[in-house]
Write a protein that holds these residues in place. Structure first.
Motif, PDB file in Angstrom:
ATOM      1  N   MET A   1      10.075 -24.809  14.518  1.00 22.62           N
ATOM      2  CA  MET A   1       8.891 -24.590  15.310  1.00 22.62           C
ATOM      3  C   MET A   1       8.202 -25.927  15.539  1.00 22.62           C
ATOM      4  O   MET A   1       7.918 -26.656  14.593  1.00 22.62           O
ATOM      5  CB  MET A   1       7.976 -23.599  14.589  1.00 22.62           C
ATOM      6  N   ALA A   2       7.923 -26.234  16.786  1.00 26.09           N
ATOM      7  CA  ALA A   2       7.310 -27.515  17.127  1.00 26.09           C
ATOM      8  C   ALA A   2       5.819 -27.493  16.814  1.00 26.09           C
ATOM      9  O   ALA A   2       5.148 -26.483  17.027  1.00 26.09           O
ATOM     10  CB  ALA A   2       7.523 -27.815  18.600  1.00 26.09           C
ATOM     11  N   LYS A   3       5.350 -28.615  16.299  1.00 32.01           N
ATOM     12  CA  LYS A   3       3.923 -28.718  16.000  1.00 32.01           C
ATOM     13  C   LYS A   3       3.188 -29.178  17.248  1.00 32.01           C
ATOM     14  O   LYS A   3       3.675 -29.981  18.019  1.00 32.01           O
ATOM     15  CB  LYS A   3       3.691 -29.712  14.866  1.00 32.01           C
ATOM     16  N   THR A   4       1.989 -28.631  17.422  1.00 31.47           N
ATOM     17  CA  THR A   4       1.157 -28.975  18.562  1.00 31.47           C
ATOM     18  C   THR A   4      -0.091 -29.670  18.051  1.00 31.47           C
ATOM     19  O   THR A   4      -0.739 -29.199  17.119  1.00 31.47           O
ATOM     20  CB  THR A   4       0.742 -27.701  19.330  1.00 31.47           C
ATOM     21  N   SER A   5      -0.423 -30.800  18.669  1.00 30.64           N
ATOM     22  CA  SER A   5      -1.626 -31.514  18.259  1.00 30.64           C
ATOM     23  C   SER A   5      -2.852 -30.733  18.706  1.00 30.64           C
ATOM     24  O   SER A   5      -2.784 -29.954  19.669  1.00 30.64           O
ATOM     25  CB  SER A   5      -1.652 -32.912  18.873  1.00 30.64           C
ATOM     26  N   PRO A   6      -3.959 -30.903  18.034  1.00 23.99           N
ATOM     27  CA  PRO A   6      -5.177 -30.183  18.416  1.00 23.99           C
ATOM     28  C   PRO A   6      -5.602 -30.457  19.868  1.00 23.99           C
ATOM     29  O   PRO A   6      -6.047 -29.560  20.571  1.00 23.99           O
ATOM     30  CB  PRO A   6      -6.237 -30.682  17.434  1.00 23.99           C
TER      31      PRO A   6
ATOM     32  N   GLN B   1      -3.631 -31.250  22.409  1.00 23.99           N
ATOM     33  CA  GLN B   1      -2.707 -30.535  23.290  1.00 23.99           C
ATOM     34  C   GLN B   1      -2.996 -29.027  23.253  1.00 23.99           C
ATOM     35  O   GLN B   1      -2.945 -28.356  24.289  1.00 23.99           O
ATOM     36  CB  GLN B   1      -1.262 -30.810  22.885  1.00 23.99           C
ATOM     37  N   PHE B   2      -3.314 -28.518  22.085  1.00 23.14           N
ATOM     38  CA  PHE B   2      -3.632 -27.100  21.956  1.00 23.14           C
ATOM     39  C   PHE B   2      -4.828 -26.735  22.833  1.00 23.14           C
ATOM     40  O   PHE B   2      -4.784 -25.760  23.593  1.00 23.14           O
ATOM     41  CB  PHE B   2      -3.918 -26.746  20.492  1.00 23.14           C
TER      42      PHE B   2
ATOM     43  N   GLN C   1      -6.042 -24.516  30.173  1.00 19.72           N
ATOM     44  CA  GLN C   1      -5.181 -24.150  31.298  1.00 19.72           C
ATOM     45  C   GLN C   1      -5.032 -22.628  31.390  1.00 19.72           C
ATOM     46  O   GLN C   1      -5.070 -22.057  32.486  1.00 19.72           O
ATOM     47  CB  GLN C   1      -3.797 -24.784  31.146  1.00 19.72           C
ATOM     48  N   GLU C   2      -4.851 -21.972  30.262  1.00 21.57           N
ATOM     49  CA  GLU C   2      -4.694 -20.516  30.265  1.00 21.57           C
ATOM     50  C   GLU C   2      -6.000 -19.822  30.660  1.00 21.57           C
ATOM     51  O   GLU C   2      -5.985 -18.805  31.347  1.00 21.57           O
ATOM     52  CB  GLU C   2      -4.233 -20.023  28.892  1.00 21.57           C
ATOM     53  N   THR C   3      -7.125 -20.369  30.218  1.00 22.96           N
ATOM     54  CA  THR C   3      -8.415 -19.791  30.567  1.00 22.96           C
ATOM     55  C   THR C   3      -8.660 -19.884  32.068  1.00 22.96           C
ATOM     56  O   THR C   3      -9.265 -18.985  32.663  1.00 22.96           O
ATOM     57  CB  THR C   3      -9.552 -20.499  29.804  1.00 22.96           C
ATOM     58  N   ALA C   4      -8.179 -20.924  32.693  1.00 19.07           N
ATOM     59  CA  ALA C   4      -8.341 -21.083  34.142  1.00 19.07           C
ATOM     60  C   ALA C   4      -7.551 -20.018  34.907  1.00 19.07           C
ATOM     61  O   ALA C   4      -7.889 -19.693  36.046  1.00 19.07           O
ATOM     62  CB  ALA C   4      -7.902 -22.472  34.567  1.00 19.07           C
ATOM     63  N   LYS C   5      -6.515 -19.453  34.297  1.00 17.44           N
ATOM     64  CA  LYS C   5      -5.686 -18.432  34.942  1.00 17.44           C
ATOM     65  C   LYS C   5      -6.307 -17.041  34.875  1.00 17.44           C
ATOM     66  O   LYS C   5      -5.863 -16.133  35.573  1.00 17.44           O
ATOM     67  CB  LYS C   5      -4.303 -18.369  34.288  1.00 17.44           C
TER      68      LYS C   5
END
Length: 65
Positions: A1-6, A8-9, A15-19
Motif C-alpha cells: 500500500m502506497a503512503k500518501t503525504s498529508p 497530497q491527501f 479535488q473530490e470535494t469540487a466534484k
C-alpha cells in the motif's frame, strides 16, 4: 500500500470535494418539508399503536381504569 503525504491527501480531498453536486436551496427546502411531514405522520402512527397496545394489554389483564 502506497503512503500518501498529508499535503497530497488534502489536495486529493479538495479535488473530490469540487466534484460534489450540492443541492439547491429549493431542493433542500422541499426535502426538509418532506422530513417534517413524515415525522408528524409517524408520530401519529406510533401514538395510535401505543394507545391500541395499551388498551389491549389492560383488556387482557383486566386492570386499569
Amino acid at each position: 500500500m502506497a503512503k500518501t503525504s498529508p499535503v497530497q491527501f488534502f489536495r486529493q480531498v479538495r479535488q473530490e470535494t469540487a466534484k460534489v453536486t450540492w443541492p439547491t436551496r429549493k431542493e433542500t427546502a422541499i426535502t426538509t418539508g418532506m422530513v417534517f411531514v413524515f415525522v408528524i405522520l409517524m408520530s401519529i402512527f406510533f401514538l395510535l399503536v401505543d394507545w391500541i397496545a395499551g388498551w389491549a394489554v389492560t383488556s387482557i389483564i383486566g386492570m386499569g381504569s
